[in-house]
Design an enzyme around this catalytic site. Structure first.
Site, PDB file in Angstrom:
ATOM      1  N   GLY A  89     -42.297  -7.476  54.775  1.00  0.00           N
ATOM      2  CA  GLY A  89     -42.583  -6.202  54.127  1.00  0.00           C
ATOM      3  C   GLY A  89     -42.038  -6.104  52.713  1.00  0.00           C
ATOM      4  CB  SER A  90     -40.477  -8.563  50.416  1.00  0.00           C
ATOM      5  OG  SER A  90     -41.514  -9.489  50.162  1.00  0.00           O
ATOM      6  CG  MET A  91     -44.633  -8.572  47.793  1.00  0.00           C
ATOM      7  SD  MET A  91     -43.996  -8.130  46.157  1.00  0.00           S
ATOM      8  CE  MET A  91     -45.512  -7.688  45.315  1.00  0.00           C
TER       9      MET A  91
END
Length: 238
Positions: A76-78
């Site tokens: 979910g880093s982006m």
């Protein structure tokens, strides 16, 4: 008296027309090509269907190697632009022929030896020569003295960074951050690692241009305007 023999009607009728001559010339070649394909198809198990599939697979292999590469978003880093499980297309030609990543681009890169033994997807915040600082008095990232409004792509509720940093990006490298800053392990977290958290240009696989799956999330990724007014780094040449 003209003694030259005049062509008779039979002579004219027996001479092949232009279309017939062309047909006679091309016919054997066309037939030989079809015969060659038929022989190849007969040699391949499964016949013409298998041959067609084989050609298609070779085409996909060449496309994946030189032009486009599918990539599944692993974390979910982006978010919220790129969600876990999204399939994107990475444009491998974007930085060929002298072009280089620009601030705001979303790129996929090989993080081996820098971030970890895997491919990662992050946003380019600083390019070679840039002075990147967090944060200004309003809590925004600054690049070359210009504050950047990241609100259009930063994950809702996230601040630009809870970790202060002040770095100059070495030439030939990139400073990269995730859009979901509170969930992203990026250049900020590797400032003390080999390479100082920077990724060499040679390790960039390509630019993310399209989200293609799921179909409800199909979209083209455009470079945001947030970095448009960032001045070039001191000493940089255009």
């Amino acid at each position: 008296m003209d003694t030259e023999a005049q062509p008779t009607e039979r002579d004219r009728s027996s001479r092949p027309s232009d279309s017939e001559a062309i047909s006679d010339t091309e016919g054997p070649e066309g037939r030989s090509r079809f015969a060659l394909l038929s022989r190849i198809a007969a040699w391949v198990p499964g016949g013409r269907i298998s041959l067609t599939l084989l050609v298609f697979l070779v085409f996909l292999l060449l496309l994946n190697t030189f032009v486009l590469r599918p990539f599944e978003i692993p974390s979910g880093s982006m978010e919220s632009g790129l969600r876990i499980g999204d399939r994107v297309l990475v444009n491998k030609l974007a930085y060929r022929f002298g072009a280089e990543p620009r601030r705001g681009d979303v790129v996929v890169f090989d993080g081996t030896g820098y971030f970890g033994d895997a491919d990662y997807v992050k946003r380019v915040v600083g390019v070679g020569g840039d002075h990147v600082v967090c944060c200004d008095k309003e809590g925004r990232v600054q690049v070359n003295g210009r504050s950047v409004d990241e609100s259009t792509f930063l994950h809702p509720g996230d601040s630009p960074s809870t970790v202060p940093f002040d770095v100059v990006v070495p030439d030939g490298t990139l400073f990269l951050l995730g859009d979901h800053r509170s969930e992203s392990s990026d250049s900020r977290d590797h400032l003390g690692s080999p390479g100082g958290g920077m990724i060499p240009l040679d390790d960039v696989i390509g630019r993310v241009d399209w989200v293609v799956w799921p179909t409800a999330h199909w979209t083209r990724l455009d470079r945001p305007d947030a970095y448009a007014r960032v001045p070039a780094a001191e000493g940089a040449h255009g």
